[in-house]
Design a protein around this motif. Structure first.
Motif, mmCIF file in Angstrom:
data_model
loop_
_atom_site.group_PDB
_atom_site.id
_atom_site.type_symbol
_atom_site.label_atom_id
_atom_site.label_comp_id
_atom_site.label_asym_id
_atom_site.label_seq_id
_atom_site.Cartn_x
_atom_site.Cartn_y
_atom_site.Cartn_z
ATOM 1 N N GLY A 38 0.792 -1.213 0.000
ATOM 2 C CA GLY A 38 0.000 0.000 0.000
ATOM 3 C C GLY A 38 0.827 1.267 0.000
ATOM 4 O O GLY A 38 2.038 1.239 -0.229
ATOM 5 N N PRO A 39 0.188 2.397 0.297
ATOM 6 C CA PRO A 39 0.903 3.673 0.313
ATOM 7 C C PRO A 39 1.782 3.802 1.551
ATOM 8 O O PRO A 39 1.507 3.197 2.596
ATOM 9 C CB PRO A 39 -0.235 4.695 0.346
ATOM 10 C CG PRO A 39 -1.347 3.970 1.048
ATOM 11 C CD PRO A 39 -1.241 2.548 0.608
ATOM 12 N N ASN A 40 2.827 4.577 1.458
ATOM 13 C CA ASN A 40 3.641 4.926 2.621
ATOM 14 C C ASN A 40 2.942 6.068 3.357
ATOM 15 O O ASN A 40 2.629 7.096 2.751
ATOM 16 C CB ASN A 40 5.039 5.370 2.194
ATOM 17 C CG ASN A 40 5.838 4.227 1.611
ATOM 18 O OD1 ASN A 40 5.780 3.101 2.111
ATOM 19 N ND2 ASN A 40 6.579 4.488 0.546
ATOM 20 N N LEU A 41 2.686 5.888 4.643
ATOM 21 C CA LEU A 41 1.948 6.878 5.415
ATOM 22 C C LEU A 41 2.725 7.303 6.654
ATOM 23 O O LEU A 41 3.428 6.503 7.264
ATOM 24 C CB LEU A 41 0.595 6.315 5.852
ATOM 25 C CG LEU A 41 -0.365 5.854 4.750
ATOM 26 C CD1 LEU A 41 -1.651 5.308 5.364
ATOM 27 C CD2 LEU A 41 -0.668 6.986 3.776
ATOM 28 N N ALA A 42 2.555 8.561 7.040
ATOM 29 C CA ALA A 42 3.141 9.055 8.277
ATOM 30 C C ALA A 42 2.339 8.588 9.486
ATOM 31 O O ALA A 42 2.888 8.441 10.579
ATOM 32 C CB ALA A 42 3.199 10.584 8.248
ATOM 33 N N SER A 43 1.044 8.352 9.308
ATOM 34 C CA SER A 43 0.189 7.924 10.410
ATOM 35 C C SER A 43 0.587 6.533 10.887
ATOM 36 O O SER A 43 0.857 5.641 10.081
ATOM 37 C CB SER A 43 -1.271 7.923 9.972
ATOM 38 O OG SER A 43 -1.682 9.216 9.573
ATOM 39 N N SER A 263 -0.539 10.793 13.876
ATOM 40 C CA SER A 263 0.508 11.375 13.034
ATOM 41 C C SER A 263 1.267 12.425 13.824
ATOM 42 O O SER A 263 0.732 13.018 14.764
ATOM 43 C CB SER A 263 -0.087 12.023 11.781
ATOM 44 O OG SER A 263 -0.598 11.051 10.913
ATOM 45 N N LEU A 264 2.502 12.676 13.425
ATOM 46 C CA LEU A 264 3.379 13.577 14.163
ATOM 47 C C LEU A 264 3.003 15.042 14.008
ATOM 48 O O LEU A 264 2.845 15.761 14.983
ATOM 49 C CB LEU A 264 4.824 13.360 13.718
ATOM 50 C CG LEU A 264 5.868 14.359 14.230
ATOM 51 C CD1 LEU A 264 5.943 14.299 15.750
ATOM 52 C CD2 LEU A 264 7.231 14.070 13.615
ATOM 53 N N GLY A 265 2.858 15.503 12.771
ATOM 54 C CA GLY A 265 2.697 16.931 12.509
ATOM 55 C C GLY A 265 1.278 17.324 12.161
ATOM 56 O O GLY A 265 0.449 16.492 11.782
ATOM 57 N N THR A 266 1.010 18.638 12.257
ATOM 58 C CA THR A 266 -0.320 19.172 11.967
ATOM 59 C C THR A 266 -0.787 18.810 10.572
ATOM 60 O O THR A 266 -1.962 18.487 10.356
ATOM 61 C CB THR A 266 -0.314 20.701 12.125
ATOM 62 O OG1 THR A 266 0.153 21.034 13.445
ATOM 63 C CG2 THR A 266 -1.695 21.276 11.913
ATOM 64 N N ARG A 267 0.120 18.846 9.601
ATOM 65 C CA ARG A 267 -0.262 18.609 8.215
ATOM 66 C C ARG A 267 -0.049 17.163 7.764
ATOM 67 O O ARG A 267 -0.346 16.819 6.621
ATOM 68 C CB ARG A 267 0.514 19.558 7.292
ATOM 69 C CG ARG A 267 0.266 21.038 7.577
ATOM 70 C CD ARG A 267 0.860 21.921 6.509
ATOM 71 N NE ARG A 267 0.292 21.670 5.196
ATOM 72 C CZ ARG A 267 -0.870 22.182 4.769
ATOM 73 N NH1 ARG A 267 -1.578 22.965 5.562
ATOM 74 N NH2 ARG A 267 -1.310 21.919 3.557
ATOM 75 N N SER A 268 0.455 16.330 8.664
ATOM 76 C CA SER A 268 0.725 14.943 8.274
ATOM 77 C C SER A 268 -0.517 14.194 7.794
ATOM 78 O O SER A 268 -0.462 13.472 6.788
ATOM 79 C CB SER A 268 1.384 14.183 9.424
ATOM 80 O OG SER A 268 2.677 14.685 9.676
ATOM 81 N N LYS A 290 11.570 11.716 7.091
ATOM 82 C CA LYS A 290 12.315 10.909 8.054
ATOM 83 C C LYS A 290 11.828 11.134 9.489
ATOM 84 O O LYS A 290 11.768 10.199 10.281
ATOM 85 C CB LYS A 290 13.804 11.221 7.942
ATOM 86 C CG LYS A 290 14.447 10.725 6.643
ATOM 87 C CD LYS A 290 15.932 11.030 6.635
ATOM 88 C CE LYS A 290 16.587 10.522 5.352
ATOM 89 N NZ LYS A 290 18.032 10.833 5.322
ATOM 90 N N ALA A 291 11.485 12.376 9.826
ATOM 91 C CA ALA A 291 11.018 12.668 11.181
ATOM 92 C C ALA A 291 9.735 11.905 11.480
ATOM 93 O O ALA A 291 9.559 11.375 12.589
ATOM 94 C CB ALA A 291 10.791 14.167 11.351
#
Length: 315
Positions: A38-43, A263-268, A290-291
């Motif tokens: 699947g897709p790579n996600l920050a979540s 998710s880490l960031g507001t826009r993630s 990476k973060a």
């Protein structure tokens, strides 16, 4: 980062939901297989589904119970509408009878009044916590009956990894899974009020006693973009829950339910939604900063360590 509420959440997972854990094992394996292609996600946790299909298109730890912050308010809205109480009834914003679990700043004046429909609108679109609390406090039978109704609805919908202790999401003890939230969103979408209220871009609410008005904006920037065709939306944030998003939007010519948790960031979450949309259109998995990847690794390690420690303590 605060982790208050994390240990009780894991304790609930391992002690209060043993049958659910066993039932989730095979689906967790399926989610991992879907994640690989699947897709790579920050979540850290996610689920994607077409609204009129039963199975997930994609899952990433989709059966892991975690704090869901203000995504809670989707269930709050569902219980309010199921109660049949009139949306044009005036509700009074009384002081909380119990302290809020987290920062509950509000611009709404204590003892002022607002119609139930407007309170529901600003709770969904702008995540107004005092509005969500007042909706629960005004429920037939009162606040405790409202919480009972939330959990009863979760059981009715087969949301076995879900538990609610407050109507706002300010408590980290409100937990659910990405897969459970897909089911919740599908049912909530059957109510035109939830679709309309949650996707309102801006609203000016008119209070009385005293008479004043306040402006509110939607917490999801994507509702303002016509190209996304957002039909339902809710964001959430707590330090324990990270950034969260549930949404129904048009992707690849279909109505797609997207659930993104922690998710880490507001826009993630917005970035993840874009990666999911491109993946459905082109198959391209996309890239994550990476973060965000380090944050995901740290959270997964924390979940694993907490689970091991809890198992050891109960043996």
């Amino acid at each position: 980062m605060r982790v208050r509420g994390f240990a009780p959440m894991v304790f609930f997972l391992l002690i209060c939901l043993p049958a659910s854990i066993a039932a989730h094992q095979s689906s967790e394996s399926t989610s991992q297989e879907a994640q690989a292609s699947g897709p790579n996600l920050a979540s850290v946790n996610a689920a994607v589904a077409v609204i009129d299909e039963d199975s997930l298109v994609f899952g990433k730890h989709a059966d892991r119970p975690v704090p869901i912050a203000s995504l809670t308010k989707v269930m709050t809205a569902l219980v309010v509408l199921d109660s049949g109480e009139p949306l044009d009834e005036w509700l009074t914003f009384t002081e909380r009878h119990t302290p809020a679990a987290a920062n509950a700043y509000t611009r709404i004046r204590v003892d002022s009044e607002l119609r139930r429909g407007e309170a529901l609108r600003i709770a969904l679109m702008s995540s107004e916590n005092f509005a969500a609390y007042t909706l629960a406090r005004s429920h037939p039978g009162g606040f405790d009956a409202f919480i009972e109704a939330m959990n009863a609805k979760a059981r009715e919908l087969g949301m076995d990894g879900t538990r609610f202790v407050d109507p706002t999401g300010l408590s980290a003890d409100n937990i659910s899974t990405a897969a459970d939230l897909v089911q919740l969103v599908k049912v909530a979408a059957k109510h035109p009020e939830i679709r309309e209220y949650s996707t309102t871009g801006y609203h000016r609410a008119h209070f009385r006693n005293p008479r004043y008005s306040l402006s509110f904006g939607n917490t999801n920037a994507l509702v303002h973009r016509q190209s996304w065709g957002v039909e339902l939306s809710k964001t959430g944030y707590l330090s324990e829950a990270g950034r969260c998003l549930v949404m129904i939007s048009e992707m690849n010519g279909k109505q797609v339910v997207t659930v993104l948790l922690d998710s880490l960031g507001t826009r993630s979450p917005m970035g993840d939604a874009g990666r999911i949309k491109r993946w459905l259109d082109t198959g391209a998995p996309g890239q994550v900063a990476k973060a965000a990847r380090r944050y995901e690794q740290q959270k997964n390690a924390a979940y694993a360590a907490a689970k091991t420690n809890t198992v050891s303590a109960t043996n």
